[in-house]
Design a protein around this motif. Sequence first.
Motif: not given
Ligand SMILES: [Zn+2]
Length: 114
Positions: A9, A11-12, A22, A25
């Motif tokens: 992902c 973001v994370c 994911c 997100h």
């Molecule tokens: Zn994420």
Amino acid sequence: MATRRQRPCLVCGTLTRNPSRCDAHQQQWQQQQDRTRGSAHQRGYTQAWRTTAAAAVRQHKAEHGDWCPGWQVPAHASSDLTGDHITPKAHGGTDDPGNIQVLCRGCNARKHAR
Ligand SMILES: [Zn+2]
Ligand SMILES: [Zn+2]
């Protein structure tokens, strides 16, 4: 080997089968997009609704052409048509095709400005 490759992902970094984010997100990002693009009443609209509304507009155009039925004004020509809930979601309306009304953006805005 036949399994689809997972990507982190953006973001994370959690591995996901989504193209870039994911699930959590992806949803957050979609909501962010809606917020920057749309007015308040468009918040919470799902992709499924957008697809259903777009189909309703297509069908309306096939049947009636570029023609707005009018909201508190006589019907008039307009190619800027958009699908809208007849019964708002806030009042228990659904995303069913039966709960869709096709109006031009001007009428739609007037309806929501009440
Ligand atoms: Zn994420
Ligand atoms: Zn109109």
